[in-house]
Design an enzyme around this catalytic site. Structure first.
Site, PDB file in Angstrom:
ATOM      1  CE1 TYR A 188      -1.674  -1.616   7.186  1.00  9.72           C
ATOM      2  CE2 TYR A 188      -3.758  -2.578   6.505  1.00  9.72           C
ATOM      3  CZ  TYR A 188      -2.432  -2.293   6.256  1.00  9.72           C
ATOM      4  OH  TYR A 188      -1.854  -2.698   5.080  1.00  9.72           O
ATOM      5  CG  HIS A 241      -0.718   0.101   3.750  1.00  9.68           C
ATOM      6  ND1 HIS A 241      -1.585  -0.206   2.730  1.00  9.68           N
ATOM      7  CD2 HIS A 241       0.370  -0.683   3.542  1.00  9.68           C
ATOM      8  CE1 HIS A 241      -1.053  -1.127   1.942  1.00  9.68           C
ATOM      9  NE2 HIS A 241       0.129  -1.439   2.416  1.00  9.68           N
ATOM     10  CB  SER A 292       3.175  -7.089  -0.856  1.00 10.22           C
ATOM     11  OG  SER A 292       3.877  -5.880  -0.731  1.00 10.22           O
TER      12      SER A 292
END
Length: 637
Positions: free
Chosen positions: A90, A329, A545
């Site tokens: 990220y 996220h 996912s």
């Protein structure tokens, strides 16, 4: 204000009593790595990779040196890979958050008949948020336990405590995950309400009393009226947060030059969450338009500026009934978002609104509009951000499709894991569309360990490739019995790798750790990480996912491409022909729409379209296309 870009601070319930994440054996990782990449490479490429990997793993070589450093690191830290993983996944990423990174949950469409109705909904939702925050503050959330493979193991809970207490701060090269855990500063007692691209401070605690739902409605009504005052209206500053991370960091540095801006930024960065009161997005409201609205707000011309993408939780309430949650996220995984969102929807269903018709009669001070002082550079950056968001919106082609033919119950009757089954189906679908296997990422939780996030299940196994070839190239030569055996072998291989991953013994986090520790030691990058095989194996054209839900809502994560999910039907028919399971009446008459997938890709090969199916309410399958992105697929448990 402590930062989390190195390692999260301790919180009650964060899993201190859980074991540390294991460090896999170096030779095991290298052996598995070769097995995972062999069928993705040419013979010449694989021969070269074999030599490079062998050299990396020789006794006394650089692999063993780096492994020893990771052993030392594991002894000194709660989780040896956490900061490496967070930065790589990220914080180092320079792409804009909307569409590229931030997932969303889409609520059931609401029917707001009067303008006040959507404010009532927002007040009820916000009341639920405050109830959930009370549970978090009291550390009263029940411990999560693993489901599926190796079910029953307690899981680390520390991600939940970042839902309303963290913020992603943009940086020129790397962002910072900030935690509001100061013992000096008071706990934040306000939310930010975005309305018509303006931002307002809504205090949810006054005189040591939490505002009730009636009071919240009163304040939201005041905000709506204040936002309609065009003379007071400020430029759409929220658009800056939709830009690339480096560009937003530059814009923020300009903003910080003025004290007015610093105060406004501080209020946003320390708030519990955002409530985004959106205007109607258009005449046609559907799952597709709602999902797109959650991902990017429709661009600058609609609600794209009515966001602040750095905050982990943004609750969107549209005047047209388009509602959901957008999340940043980096602080937590999708299952944490799902659990929180399910609590809120169940709260709103099981706890009827305490409002009748009138708003609160109590005299509450008006919410405060956040003010901004604009320099010429900021005006230019807002325009640039608007243009880039518009390109992002136009580049996203989205369609929500519902799959009714069968669901997980049929798969379970075949004595197969639904998770593994769908992964093999994705391999079959992609191979049929593109005629080749691709490196595949399936995120798997490693919350069984302290501060665990995820590692990668490499679903493109040699066994899966053998099966999909039999189903495509070998239709005439391969009989059903052989295909069924190959399917079972592919399912078993997927299940075996899943167990390897959730027990902390997969290869991706390990390889990441070896690569990053070499950089920390200022070593020249080892050849294994410069090798073409490593680059190919980490270009996850399929990235997937699992997002199970128990209430009527769905998750979307852009961008994605429809990739021909007719593979699901062929696999069902194969199972039925081989009499592996119960009768086929279920899939003819049961209409069980548990399958929903989200897929993104950069492959421009023409896509096969799946057949039309019956139209009944269901958790939808979300399919989105962007010409610049890889595949992202989310599916049920």
């Amino acid at each position: 204000m402590p930062i989390l870009d190195q390692e999260p601070s301790k919180t009650e319930g964060d899993g201190d009593d859980l074991p540390k994440l294991p460090l896999p054996n170096l030779q095991d990782t290298l052996d598995i790595y070769l097995r995972c990449v062999k069928h993705l490479l040419t013979k010449e490429q694989f021969s070269r990779t074999q030599n490079i990997v062998k050299q990396f793993g020789v006794p006394g070589g650089e692999g063993e040196l780096l492994q020893r450093k990771l052993v030392e690191r594991r002894e000194k830290t709660a989780n040896w890979v956490y900061d490496f993983w967070l930065n790589d996944m990220y914080l180092n990423n320079r792409l804009a958050l909307p569409v590229n990174s931030s997932p969303a949950m889409v609520f059931p469409q609401q029917n707001f008949r009067l303008p006040i109705d959507y404010l009532r909904f927002a007040a009820h939702l916000l009341s639920g948020v405050l109830e959930y925050k009370t549970l978090l503050d009291a550390h009263a959330l029940p411990i999560d336990y693993a489901q599926g493979q190796l079910a029953g193991t307690p899981l680390c809970m520390e991600q939940y405590y970042r839902l309303f207490t963290s913020y992603r701060l943009p940086g020129p090269e790397r962002d910072t995950l900030v935690a509001q855990e100061s013992t000096v500063m008071p706990e934040p007692e306000h939310v930010i309400v975005a309305c018509k691209n303006q931002f307002f401070v809504l205090d949810v605690v006054m005189n040591f009393r939490r505002l009730n739902e009636r009071d919240l409605l009163t304040q939201l009504d005041k905000i709506l009226k204040m936002a309609e005052n065009e003379e007071e209206r400020q430029p759409p500053i929220g658009l800056l947060t939709s830009n690339g991370r480096t560009e937003w960091a530059e814009a923020r540095s300009f903003l910080m030059r003025e004290s007015t801006n610093r105060d406004s930024l501080d209020m946003i960065e320390r708030c519990l969450c955002l409530v985004c009161l959106d205007e109607a997005s258009g005449p046609q409201l559907s799952d597709t338009t709602c999902a797109a609205m959650m991902l990017h707000g429709g661009g600058a011309a609609k609600n794209g500026g009515n966001r602040w993408y750095d905050k982990p939780m943004q609750f969107v309430v549209g005047a047209d009934g388009c509602c959901g949650v957008v999340c940043e996220h980096s602080p937590f995984e999708g299952i944490v978002l799902v659990q929180c969102t399910e609590y809120l929807l169940k709260y709103m269903t099981g706890s009827p609104s305490k409002l009748v018709r009138a708003a609160s009669l109590s005299e509450l001070p008006a919410p405060r509009r956040l003010r901004w002082k604009f320099l010429p550079e900021i005006q230019k950056l807002i325009s640039s951000s608007a243009e880039k968001l518009e390109r992002l919106v136009k580049n996203l082609d989205m369609n929500v499709h519902k799959f009714y033919d069968y669901g997980k119950e049929f798969i379970k009757k075949q004595k197969m894991s639904p998770d593994a089954y769908v992964q093999v189906a994705l391999q079959l679908a992609f191979y049929r569309c593109h005629g080749r296997p691709v490196s595949t990422y399936e995120s798997a939780s490693i919350r069984r360990f302290q501060q665990g996030r995820v590692d990668n299940i490499r679903s493109a196994t040699p066994e899966a490739l053998a099966f999909v070839k039999a189903m495509t190239e070998g239709k005439l030569s391969s009989g059903d019995t052989e295909k069924m055996e190959l399917l079972q072998e592919a399912i078993n291989a997927q299940t075996k790798y899943t167990i390897l991953t959730i027990t902390g013994k997969a290869i991706d986090n390990h390889l990441l750790g070896l690569r990053e520790i070499a950089q920390e030691m200022k070593m020249e990058k080892p050849e294994i990480f410069k090798d073409e095989a490593y680059l190919i194996s980490n270009q996850f054209i399929l990235s997937t996912s699992q997002v199970p839900t128990t209430v009527e809502m769905f998750c979307c994560y852009g961008p994605v491409v429809p990739n021909g999910y007719g593979g699901l039907l062929d696999m069902r028919d194969l199972c039925n022909r081989c009499k592996h399971g119960s009768d086929s009446a279920e899939q003819r008459n049961g209409q069980m729409p548990e399958m929903h997938s989200h897929t993104k890709t950069s492959d421009k090969t023409p896509q096969r379209k799946s057949g039309q199916t019956k139209s009944q309410p269901a958790s939808p399958q979300v399919l989105v296309r962007s010409s610049e992105q890889k595949i992202q697929t989310k599916k049920p448990s």
